[in-house]
Design a protein around this motif. Structure first.
Motif, PDB file in Angstrom:
ATOM      1  N   VAL A  65       0.877  -1.224  -0.118  1.00  0.00           N
ATOM      2  CA  VAL A  65      -0.012  -0.044  -0.116  1.00  0.00           C
ATOM      3  C   VAL A  65       0.897   1.030   0.024  1.00  0.00           C
ATOM      4  N   GLY A  66       1.804   1.295   1.045  1.00  0.00           N
ATOM      5  CA  GLY A  66       2.720   2.480   0.936  1.00  0.00           C
ATOM      6  C   GLY A  66       3.636   2.611  -0.047  1.00  0.00           C
ATOM      7  N   GLY A  67       3.968   1.470  -0.818  1.00  0.00           N
ATOM      8  CA  GLY A  67       4.783   1.400  -1.757  1.00  0.00           C
ATOM      9  C   GLY A  67       4.037   2.188  -3.298  1.00  0.00           C
ATOM     10  N   LEU A  68       2.851   1.653  -3.171  1.00  0.00           N
ATOM     11  CA  LEU A  68       1.740   2.181  -4.404  1.00  0.00           C
ATOM     12  C   LEU A  68       1.909   3.713  -4.089  1.00  0.00           C
ATOM     13  N   GLU A  69       1.715   4.052  -2.900  1.00  0.00           N
ATOM     14  CA  GLU A  69       1.561   5.580  -2.693  1.00  0.00           C
ATOM     15  C   GLU A  69       3.023   6.261  -3.016  1.00  0.00           C
ATOM     16  N   ALA A  70       3.796   5.652  -2.829  1.00  0.00           N
ATOM     17  CA  ALA A  70       5.195   6.104  -3.247  1.00  0.00           C
ATOM     18  C   ALA A  70       5.355   6.197  -4.693  1.00  0.00           C
ATOM     19  N   LEU A  71       4.826   5.319  -5.516  1.00  0.00           N
ATOM     20  CA  LEU A  71       5.006   5.159  -6.910  1.00  0.00           C
ATOM     21  C   LEU A  71       3.964   6.534  -7.294  1.00  0.00           C
ATOM     22  N   LEU A  72       2.770   6.726  -6.759  1.00  0.00           N
ATOM     23  CA  LEU A  72       2.007   7.850  -7.310  1.00  0.00           C
ATOM     24  C   LEU A  72       2.811   9.049  -7.160  1.00  0.00           C
TER      25      LEU A  72
END
Lengths: 110, 266, 205, 665
Positions: free
Chosen positions: D59-66
């Motif tokens: 979840v946090g990684g997807l936020e980082a990618l955004l």
């Protein structure tokens, strides 16, 4: 059951008696009375001097704190590690919050 | 299969639903409204219709629960326990819950006339009685062993009873005490607080000094003091608080005055 | 075969249940928890100290403290520490009747303290010190309210112990349970010793 | 308080009617989901922590990618400024509180009892409680996306007055405050639990100075947690009261001082950095000696530098606040303290290097991650020292230089180490290896991606690019390095995918491979003396510890010439896990029920106080049911009395309840 009795007997050996507790409470009561008396500055005029007042209050507070923790909470009889852990929390709290208040110039503006 | 309990509740449900429909039409229901919960057409008097219909729904739900869980079904229980016949057990203890329920209902009715607080209190008393009564009834039939039944009941109910009872006890002391202090004068509050504390402490000392004291004396003493505090609290609460004076800050001491407002309502 | 060995092992395991420190897990956990509570109350107390003169032109807590009343309620809490330790002492000796009585007395004294706090809060509010009046008020109510919540939880625990004792489920061999609840209770008391001096008794300069 | 002293006696010889209709009985499931939700086994709880943490890592990684996608090119409108604020806030919160801390907790739960030779933690049910409460808090926090009008948007430090109702009108910040309060309860309970475990439950002969470095570092971490969490608890409550009950703690107009929040937050926040980093230090302190075939160099120095970091971590918090106007004396003092804390950290780095010096190095994936951690953390530590110089810090504050620094510390020092730990202990936990080849691909992708992402941020920061800015204009020279960083972030994402693929594929392949056996790496601490995967009862027989690295000395000895000689085959000295009648604490539902009550109270505070009543009843009922329930199910038919007598788990639980009621205000 016999084991429990044995334990309680050994406890009795080094724990204060009820009468000791009452005596300690008596001391606490006297100390609290002195604390409250500082409120009546007009009667006890020496409490109008701020440093006397503050010193008195702080000494009494620490003594009361100490008595309850040592005697009522049995830190005196218990293993040192309990005193150490409690002292650690207390020291840490005192340290960080004094520094914080210091950073806010709390001790000079007052 | 269909126990007496089911028959009773199902009958009650049918009766209530029917009377709801009749009542609905009698008070001005139109079309198929009263039959379809107001889907097409009115149902007449909403309050009465809703109450009757809700009662019907609840009763039918209870009746189905009784069937589904085969409550009080001797044959099911006998089958489950692997015995030929259930030995009827006497009710474990006498129950006070009917009394509490009746008391609650009475208080609630009084409340309808006098004050909403009493009404809510009555409702709460009735709900507690209903839950406890149900649990008692359930536990009485859980197994064939009375003491095991009592233990079962405790296992389910004790986690709620103990904290709620403890909270209520303390709440009574806290509420009664604070009402008394608020009713008294500023110095009177100090006096009352000291008196109540000394009374509690004194009873403790008395008992500790003479633990072999007659139990009735102790119980009487505790009861008297407890009742006195509660009565004092009620009297003081009804009498109201003493007059407080809104403290006016002496302006220039506290710097910026522009925000000073008289209105402290929250 | 292996079962027999394992059983012997479990016995061994159980014999060594005397913990490494010689203090039971529960008691050690309680003391650790109390140590961390120092940081919690420390933060609240420093918040109040920082804000105690921030009246924003309105009434300050220090303007309306009722020292005589607070003295009495402080006294009550202090003496409840005595009754708590007497309860523990009685339970240790196996005098359950006396122990129960002291437990109840302790809880009731705590109740008087909380009653006093309700009174104090109500009267302060009537005198113009609402929770949102100014930073000093917010900090004062939060600090003392937090302490009140702690006392209330303590009362709940005491009452639960009393009920358990009443039902015969709390006996001499549960002495340590009483001791642990007692530790919590005394801690709440020493926090108040601190609050009473630092918040109430030290007058504004 | 073992209230129910005896098994429920059923009269009249009716023995099989022990579970009458509708009676909620003690769970007894072996296997299946019921086993997982009611388990009190520290190993299962550790695994659940790990799985949940990896979920939030995604979840946090997807936020980082955004975030990185938005910043790949100048002047992009891929996501709005407001959403950008929410995403970087939730990225930080998720990674710190919902990924690294629980992943470290996974290692702590699984490994501490094994490394000290215990059957379980001190309070097994409280352990389950910690996990469930943490999970409910984590889920609660993330539901703000759905019901809270968006995530918190004030940065993970949530500075006041930015976090006030004026600048953050949605419920995001409320969810932040309540969510972190709930996860805080979990961490506090688990900290107390694990400290007691380390102090009280050690096997015979396992002195404190014989505990593995990992256990030591985790112990220091738990102390930091125990003392730091109450501070953030107060800060969050003040924030919550400000927002919910209009109190005046951080409103400058009312005469309050928003700087108070910064102090409280960083008094917690700086120890938090060490909470994140120390478990990883401990993990690599296990990996490096194992694959260097040498004992750790300077064990005592290692332990004491860890303790020293723990202590000094409390004296440096204001270096986060050099530009907030705290005055020259404070700045000077905290600047000095910050420089000093580099000393024990340097001791650790030197010790790792010296451990490797002259060793027979085996660069397995775990070892690669461990050495990567040392290297990357050194970079992060050095850039940290540049912050301790207040004048330089004034330049760097709120630029990407800071972002680069703390990612080198937290990702480079923390996450890499945790991944190394996963590869190292995987065979112990699951009974099969993770494929080494794919593991090495995973490592190199992650290392390159990591440096490509965060290395350029040093440059961007020094060029003056601000953090927390949703876009930047072309022509400032930011374009190239931002694009590099974005490419790097996608490389990291690919490496994580490789990791998950490795997990899945290795499990499938494991069927055809020989099992790893108790001690596949020829390692040194006690957990390798028992079968893989760890049997439910851990040790057949509690080890009698005679020295540091006791397990290694059962396999090897040092002869007169100082040479290492093997004295026993691993399989001969390892336990076979065959004990059958070991007494274990019974599972319980109450931790889960209690954990469900807390978020209800949270929603209640935010939306409708009546929900609090419901949540309170659930929580209170669960606490009392818990206390009244014996540790051991009397129906389960164990022969022994358990000696973790429950006395006041009442008290310990009440601590949880305490914070919870405080939450109600």
């Amino acid at each position: 059951m016999s084991e429990a009795t044995a334990v309680s007997e050994t406890h009795d050996d080094h724990h204060p008696s009820d009468w000791d507790y009452v005596k300690i409470a008596g001391i606490l009561a006297v100390l609290t009375t002195i604390e409250v008396l500082t409120y009546f500055e007009s009667v006890f005029t020496f409490f109008e001097t701020r440093w006397i007042l503050l010193t008195t209050l702080f000494v009494l507070m620490v003594v009361k704190f100490w008595l309850v923790a040592r005697m009522f909470m049995h830190l005196k009889q218990d293993k040192p590690i309990l005193s150490q852990s409690f002292a650690a929390g207390l020291a840490l709290a005192t340290g960080v919050y004094l520094v914080t208040l210091f950073a806010f110039d709390f001790f000079f503006s007052a | 299969m269909f126990t007496t309990g089911f028959k009773f509740y199902f009958g009650l449900a049918v009766a209530l639903v029917l009377s709801a429909v009749v009542y609905g039409y009698a008070t001005g229901g139109e079309h198929v409204g009263p039959v379809t919960w107001g889907w097409k057409g009115g149902v007449g008097d909403h309050v009465g219709y809703t109450m009757l219909m809700a009662g019907g729904v609840v009763a039918s739900a209870v009746s189905f629960v009784i069937v589904a869980f085969r409550d009080a079904d001797p044959s099911a229980q006998a089958h489950y326990l692997g015995v030929d016949e259930i030995v009827p057990t006497a009710s474990v203890t006498g129950s006070y819950w009917p009394v509490v329920a009746a008391f609650g209902a009475g208080i609630g009715l009084l409340g309808l006339v006098l004050t909403p607080v009493l009404f809510v209190g009555g409702i709460v008393a009735c709900s507690i009685a209903a839950i406890e009564w149900m649990m008692d009834a359930w536990a009485d039939r859980a197994t064939g062993d009375a003491s095991a039944n009592a233990a079962l009941r405790d296992r389910v109910m004790a986690p709620f009873e103990i904290p709620v009872a403890a909270t209520l006890t303390v709440a009574v002391i806290v509420l009664a005490g604070s009402r008394i202090f608020l009713n008294a004068s500023k110095n009177g509050a100090v006096l009352w607080a000291a008196l109540i504390a000394i009374a509690i402490f004194g009873i403790g000392i008395l008992y500790a000094a003479k633990p072999k004291m007659n139990r009735n004396v102790v119980a009487g003493l505790v009861l008297t003091c407890g009742l006195a505090v509660i009565a004092g609290g009620i009297v003081a609460g009804v009498d109201g608080e003493r007059e407080f004076h809104h403290h006016v800050p002496h302006g220039d001491d506290h710097g910026d005055d522009s925000h000073a407002e008289d209105d402290h309502s929250e | 075969m292996s079962t027999a060995t394992a059983t012997a092992d479990t016995h061994h395991d159980h014999d060594s249940h005397a913990t490494n420190t010689g203090i039971s897990n529960n008691k050690l956990a309680m003391w650790l928890f109390l140590s961390t509570e120092c940081l919690l109350f420390g933060a609240l107390i420093s918040t109040y100290l920082l804000y105690k003169t921030r009246g924003n032109g309105d009434v300050l807590p220090t303007d309306i403290f009722d020292i005589p009343f607070t003295s009495v309620s402080s006294f009550v809490l202090l003496m409840s520490s005595l009754t708590m330790v007497l309860a523990l002492s009685a339970v240790t000796r196996g005098e359950m009747d006396r122990g129960k009585a002291w437990l109840l007395v302790t809880a009731m004294l705590g109740g008087v303290f909380i009653g006093g706090q309700v009174y104090e809060f109500t009267s302060f509010y009537r005198e113009g010190l609402g929770y949102t009046t100014n930073p000093a008020a917010s900090a004062f109510y939060t600090l003392t309210g937090f302490h009140g919540v702690h006392v209330s939880l303590g009362i709940l625990m005491l009452m639960s112990l009393w009920v358990a004792a009443q039902q015969g489920k709390l006996t001499q061999k549960n002495t340590e349970t009483v001791e642990i609840v007692g530790l919590y209770w005394h801690f709440v008391d020493i926090v108040w010793i601190f609050i009473f001096t630092v918040i109430y008794l030290i007058p504004p300069a | 308080m073992t209230i129910t002293e005896e098994p429920l006696a059923l009269g009249s010889g009716v023995t099989f009617a022990q579970r009458p209709l509708g009676v909620l009985t003690r769970p007894q499931a072996q296997g299946g989901w019921k086993d997982w939700v009611s388990t009190v086994d520290h190993k299962k709880i550790g695994i659940m922590y790990g799985v949940a943490a990896m979920f939030f890592f995604v979840v946090g990684g997807l936020e980082a990618l955004l975030i990185r996608t938005q910043l790949a090119f100048p002047d992009q409108g891929f996501i709005s400024a407001d959403l950008y604020n929410q995403i970087f806030t939730m990225h930080g919160v998720t990674m710190v509180f919902l990924f690294i801390m629980p992943l470290a907790a996974a290692f702590a739960n699984y490994l501490i009892p094994l490394q000290i030779g215990a059957r379980d933690v001190a309070f097994p049910r409280l352990n389950a409680l910690s996990f469930w409460v943490w999970l409910s808090g984590a889920i609660f926090l993330n539901t703000s996306w759905i019901v809270g009008g968006g995530g918190a948007n004030c940065g993970w430090f949530c500075y006041s007055p930015n976090s006030g109702i004026v600048f953050s009108p949605t419920h995001g910040v409320d969810f932040y405050a309540v969510g972190l309060l709930i996860t805080g309860i979990a961490s506090l309970v688990s900290a107390v639990n694990l400290i007691v475990t380390c102090l009280n439950m050690r096997a015979p002969g396992m002195d404190l100075m014989r505990m593995p470095v990992l256990t030591w570092m985790l112990l220091v971490t738990q102390f930091l947690l125990a003392f730091a969490l109450p501070v953030i608890t107060v800060a969050l409550l003040l924030l919550l009261f400000d927002r919910t009950f209009d109190s005046q703690f951080f409103d400058p107009d009312a005469g309050a001082d928003p700087l108070l929040w910064q102090h409280l937050f960083w008094i917690f926040g700086h120890p938090e950095v060490y909470i994140i980093i120390l478990p990883s230090f401990g993990i690599i302190s296990e990996i490096i000696p194992t694959f260097s075939r040498k004992p750790i160099f300077g064990y005592t120095a290692m332990v004491f530098s860890g303790i020293a970091i723990g202590f000094m971590g409390w004296g440096v918090w204001a270096h986060h606040m050099f530009v907030s106007g705290i005055g020259p004396i404070s700045v000077a003092a905290f600047s000095m303290a910050t420089m000093f804390i580099a000393v024990p950290t340097g001791v650790k780095i030197l010790n790792w290097l010296t451990t490797m010096w002259g060793g027979k190095l085996h660069f397995t994936t775990a070892m690669l991650f461990a050495t990567g951690t040392v290297a990357m953390f050194t970079i992060g530590g050095l850039s940290g020292v540049t912050h301790s110089l207040a004048p330089a810090d004034t330049q760097q504050t709120d630029t990407y230089y800071i972002v680069a620094h703390f990612h080198y510390v937290i990702f480079g020092g923390g996450v890499l180490g945790l991944f190394g730990g996963a590869y190292f202990w995987w065979p112990k936990v699951f009974g099969h290896f993770l494929n080494e080849k794919r593991g090495k691909i995973n490592f190199w992708l992650m290392l390159i991606g990591f440096n490509l992402t965060f290395g350029p941020m040093h440059v961007l920061g020094l060029q003056g690019m601000s953090r927390r800015i949703d876009t930047y204009s072309a022509g400032y020279g930011f374009e190239f390095w931002n694009l590099m960083a974005t490419i790097g972030s996608y490389l990291i994402a690919i490496s994580v995918v490789v990791f998950f693929y490795n997990v899945w594929k290795s499990k499938k392949e494991a069927v055809d491979l020989p099992p790893p056996g108790p001690d596949p790496w020829d390692a040194r601490s006690l957990e390798w003396s028992i079968p893989s995967p760890t049997p439910e009862h851990n040790f057949d027989e509690l080890p009698q510890v005679e020295s540091f690295d006791h397990w290694w000395f059962q396999k090897y000895d040092i002869d007169d010439e100082g040479k290492v000689v093997r004295i026993a085959n691993t399989d001969d000295v390892a336990q076979d896990g065959s004990a059958t009648d070991v007494h274990l604490p019974s599972p319980s539902y109450w931790p889960l029920v209690l954990a469900i009550g807390l978020p209800l109270i949270g929603y209640g505070i935010i939306f409708n106080l009546w929900l609090c009543v419901l949540g309170g009843l659930l929580t209170g009922g669960a606490i009392y049911a818990w206390v009244l329930e014996p540790v051991d199910d009397p129906d389960a038919g164990h022969g022994h009395d358990d000696h973790h007598d429950e006395a006041a788990e009442l008290a310990a639980v009440a601590s949880g309840a305490g914070s919870d009621n405080e939450g109600e205000g």
